[in-house]
Design a protein around this motif. Structure first.
Motif, short mmCIF file in Angstrom:
data_model
loop_
_atom_site.label_atom_id
_atom_site.label_comp_id
_atom_site.label_asym_id
_atom_site.label_seq_id
_atom_site.Cartn_x
_atom_site.Cartn_y
_atom_site.Cartn_z
N ARG A 9 0.62 -1.31 0.02
CA ARG A 9 0.01 -0.04 0.03
C ARG A 9 0.82 1.22 -0.13
O ARG A 9 0.54 2.12 -0.61
CB ARG A 9 -1.00 -0.09 1.22
CG ARG A 9 -2.15 0.99 1.05
CD ARG A 9 -3.33 0.81 2.20
NE ARG A 9 -2.70 0.40 3.45
CZ ARG A 9 -2.78 -0.80 3.83
NH1 ARG A 9 -3.55 -1.84 3.23
NH2 ARG A 9 -2.49 -1.22 5.13
N GLN A 10 1.83 1.15 0.72
CA GLN A 10 2.89 2.48 0.82
C GLN A 10 3.51 2.82 -0.49
O GLN A 10 3.67 3.79 -1.08
CB GLN A 10 3.97 2.10 1.81
CG GLN A 10 3.49 2.31 3.33
CD GLN A 10 4.53 1.96 4.16
OE1 GLN A 10 5.51 1.10 3.97
NE2 GLN A 10 4.41 2.30 5.35
N THR A 13 0.80 4.09 -2.99
CA THR A 13 0.73 5.40 -2.76
C THR A 13 1.72 6.19 -3.29
O THR A 13 1.60 7.43 -3.67
CB THR A 13 0.44 5.57 -1.19
OG1 THR A 13 -0.61 4.85 -0.70
CG2 THR A 13 0.23 6.82 -0.70
N GLN A 14 3.07 5.95 -3.03
CA GLN A 14 4.35 6.34 -3.56
C GLN A 14 4.25 6.75 -5.01
O GLN A 14 4.40 7.82 -5.86
CB GLN A 14 5.44 5.78 -3.08
CG GLN A 14 6.56 6.67 -3.79
CD GLN A 14 6.78 8.07 -2.89
OE1 GLN A 14 6.69 8.01 -1.55
NE2 GLN A 14 6.70 9.13 -3.69
N ARG A 16 1.52 6.68 -7.03
CA ARG A 16 0.28 7.56 -7.34
C ARG A 16 0.89 9.14 -7.16
O ARG A 16 0.63 9.82 -7.99
CB ARG A 16 -0.86 7.44 -6.32
CG ARG A 16 -1.87 8.20 -6.47
CD ARG A 16 -3.08 7.92 -5.46
NE ARG A 16 -4.12 8.87 -5.70
CZ ARG A 16 -4.32 10.21 -5.18
NH1 ARG A 16 -3.35 10.89 -4.65
NH2 ARG A 16 -5.38 10.84 -5.78
N ASN A 17 1.38 9.33 -6.02
CA ASN A 17 1.98 10.48 -5.84
C ASN A 17 3.07 10.94 -6.93
O ASN A 17 3.13 12.20 -7.31
CB ASN A 17 2.62 10.50 -4.40
CG ASN A 17 1.60 10.48 -3.12
OD1 ASN A 17 0.39 10.61 -3.43
ND2 ASN A 17 2.19 10.26 -2.09
#
Length: 125
Positions: A9-10, A13-14, A16-17
């Motif tokens: 998940r981390q 998310t990275q 995506r960012n």
């Protein structure tokens, strides 16, 4: 994404960012459409400048996250030939990111940038 383990998940998310940050800073790319394609997070420039980027974690390969590009593009071939020392590719559509290693940020951002400008760059050549 809610069903995947915290390390995956981390990373997702990275990714995506990075996609959003890169798109905002690239000429001609602009805002993104963010959606789910085949149940996976997906991003595509609204401007039509690039091709769809997807990323996901799969229970059948629990030790990795994958970034997917359209298999009809040359993006994975380009990644394989120019970034193979930093990124592992699978077939003609995926970059494999093992959960147990640091992310090769520069190489990932390079590949994501190619996808975000894919159509613009093809028109320019």
């Amino acid at each position: 994404m809610a069903t995947c383990p915290a390390p995956a998940r981390q990373i997702l998310t990275q990714i995506r960012n990075w996609v959003h940050s890169l798109a905002a800073g690239m000429d001609g790319v602009g805002p993104l459409d963010e959606s789910l394609k085949w149940g996976e997070p997906a991003w595509r420039p609204k401007s039509g400048a690039g091709t769809t980027i997807r990323a996901d974690w799969k229970a059948k390969t629990p030790d990795q996250v994958m970034i997917f590009f359209d298999c009809k593009t040359d993006l994975i071939d380009r990644t394989r030939s120019l970034l193979s020392s930093e990124l592992t590719c699978e077939g003609n559509r995926a970059i494999i990111l093992p959960l147990d290693r640091p992310l090769p940020e520069d190489a990932i951002k390079t590949a994501l940038g190619w996808a975000l400008r894919y159509h613009l760059d093809r028109k320019a050549s």
